[in-house]
Scaffold this motif. Structure first.
Motif, PDB file in Angstrom:
ATOM      1  N   VAL A  56       8.053  15.005 -16.209  1.00  0.00           N
ATOM      2  CA  VAL A  56       9.097  14.118 -15.717  1.00  0.00           C
ATOM      3  C   VAL A  56      10.018  13.932 -16.921  1.00  0.00           C
ATOM      4  N   TYR A  57      11.281  14.270 -16.744  1.00  0.00           N
ATOM      5  CA  TYR A  57      12.177  14.478 -17.871  1.00  0.00           C
ATOM      6  C   TYR A  57      13.515  13.775 -17.685  1.00  0.00           C
ATOM      7  N   GLY A  58      14.120  13.456 -18.820  1.00  0.00           N
ATOM      8  CA  GLY A  58      15.469  12.909 -18.810  1.00  0.00           C
ATOM      9  C   GLY A  58      16.165  13.190 -20.119  1.00  0.00           C
ATOM     10  N   ALA A  59      17.484  13.098 -20.100  1.00  0.00           N
ATOM     11  CA  ALA A  59      18.287  13.305 -21.310  1.00  0.00           C
ATOM     12  C   ALA A  59      19.565  12.490 -21.199  1.00  0.00           C
ATOM     13  N   GLY A  60      20.093  12.081 -22.338  1.00  0.00           N
ATOM     14  CA  GLY A  60      21.322  11.299 -22.333  1.00  0.00           C
ATOM     15  C   GLY A  60      21.098   9.954 -21.668  1.00  0.00           C
ATOM     16  N   ALA A  61      22.099   9.477 -20.953  1.00  0.00           N
ATOM     17  CA  ALA A  61      21.972   8.208 -20.241  1.00  0.00           C
ATOM     18  C   ALA A  61      20.857   8.331 -19.204  1.00  0.00           C
ATOM     19  N   LEU A  88      15.270   1.939 -12.814  1.00  0.00           N
ATOM     20  CA  LEU A  88      14.992   2.084 -14.246  1.00  0.00           C
ATOM     21  C   LEU A  88      15.966   1.221 -15.027  1.00  0.00           C
ATOM     22  N   PHE A  89      15.444   0.497 -16.019  1.00  0.00           N
ATOM     23  CA  PHE A  89      16.273  -0.408 -16.805  1.00  0.00           C
ATOM     24  C   PHE A  89      15.917  -0.318 -18.290  1.00  0.00           C
ATOM     25  N   ASN A  90      16.857  -0.745 -19.128  1.00  0.00           N
ATOM     26  CA  ASN A  90      16.575  -0.829 -20.565  1.00  0.00           C
ATOM     27  C   ASN A  90      16.068  -2.228 -20.890  1.00  0.00           C
ATOM     28  N   SER A  91      15.782  -2.476 -22.157  1.00  0.00           N
ATOM     29  CA  SER A  91      15.216  -3.773 -22.553  1.00  0.00           C
ATOM     30  C   SER A  91      16.166  -4.943 -22.311  1.00  0.00           C
ATOM     31  N   SER A  92      17.454  -4.679 -22.170  1.00  0.00           N
ATOM     32  CA  SER A  92      18.433  -5.735 -21.885  1.00  0.00           C
ATOM     33  C   SER A  92      18.578  -6.007 -20.395  1.00  0.00           C
ATOM     34  N   GLY A  93      17.862  -5.229 -19.582  1.00  0.00           N
ATOM     35  CA  GLY A  93      17.941  -5.413 -18.140  1.00  0.00           C
ATOM     36  C   GLY A  93      19.135  -4.741 -17.506  1.00  0.00           C
ATOM     37  N   THR A  94      19.744  -3.788 -18.215  1.00  0.00           N
ATOM     38  CA  THR A  94      20.881  -3.058 -17.658  1.00  0.00           C
ATOM     39  C   THR A  94      20.512  -1.583 -17.486  1.00  0.00           C
ATOM     40  N   ARG A  95      21.389  -0.837 -16.855  1.00  0.00           N
ATOM     41  CA  ARG A  95      21.153   0.583 -16.601  1.00  0.00           C
ATOM     42  C   ARG A  95      22.073   1.455 -17.465  1.00  0.00           C
ATOM     43  N   THR A  96      22.391   0.967 -18.658  1.00  0.00           N
ATOM     44  CA  THR A  96      23.282   1.705 -19.549  1.00  0.00           C
ATOM     45  C   THR A  96      22.523   2.184 -20.781  1.00  0.00           C
TER      46      THR A  96
END
Length: 175
Positions: free
Chosen positions: A38-43, A123-131
């Motif tokens: 399961v893979y991702g890159a960039g944003a 999916l979210f980052n530690s700030s609760g955003t999707r950026t």
């Protein structure tokens, strides 16, 4: 001589047919990305739009299946004890339930491209955003599950026993 040539041609055709039938669309690696993880890159916001199939016929016993079960657990559709990396009837039923809520397709109990893409929206980052480029968690209806993506783009998670795992299609180490 013609019989030998005919027999040789028949054997070649049969061999080709057997090889074609033995290659499944999701064999060993992700069906869509062609990667074994399961893979991702960039944003990370669109990471799961090309993941392989996990169901009762494809990647049935794998860490990618284990990650999918963690998602179902986060949304309250499986119990912690159900997270074992084996896509059985309970996981198929929970997947159908999940699809009824989150996808526009007819539920089929198979987590393929459209289902993974829909899950990726949580999916979210530690700030609760999707950026940004750092994913931290999947936001489920009942609980969040911690996730990370390493420098190679592979997704990491903890299994049902809270052991760290990499979400691969080729093997199963989770329990």
């Amino acid at each position: 001589m013609k019989r030998v040539q005919l027999a040789a041609g028949s054997v070649s055709a049969l061999t080709a047919a057997v090889l074609a039938l033995s290659a499944t669309p999701a064999s060993a690696s992700g069906t869509y990305s062609g990667l074994a993880y399961v893979y991702g890159a960039g944003a990370f916001a669109d990471d799961w739009g090309n993941e392989g199939i996990v169901d009762q016929s494809h990647n049935t016993s794998s860490n990618a299946t284990c990650l999918w079960q963690k998602i179902l657990y986060a949304d309250g559709l499986l119990e912690a004890g159900d997270i074992d990396g084996v896509f059985g009837k309970d996981t198929a039923a929970a997947t159908s339930q999940w699809q009824s809520t989150w996808t526009s397709d007819t539920p089929d109990g198979s987590a393929g491209k459209l289902t993974w893409t829909a899950a990726g929206q949580f999916l979210f980052n530690s700030s609760g955003t999707r950026t940004g480029n750092t994913v931290s968690y999947y936001s489920g209806l009942r609980r969040n599950i911690s996730l990370s993506r390493d420098s190679d783009g592979y997704y990491h998670f903890t299994d049902g026993n809270d052991s760290g795992r990499i979400a691969g299609y080729d093997y199963r180490t989770c329990s």
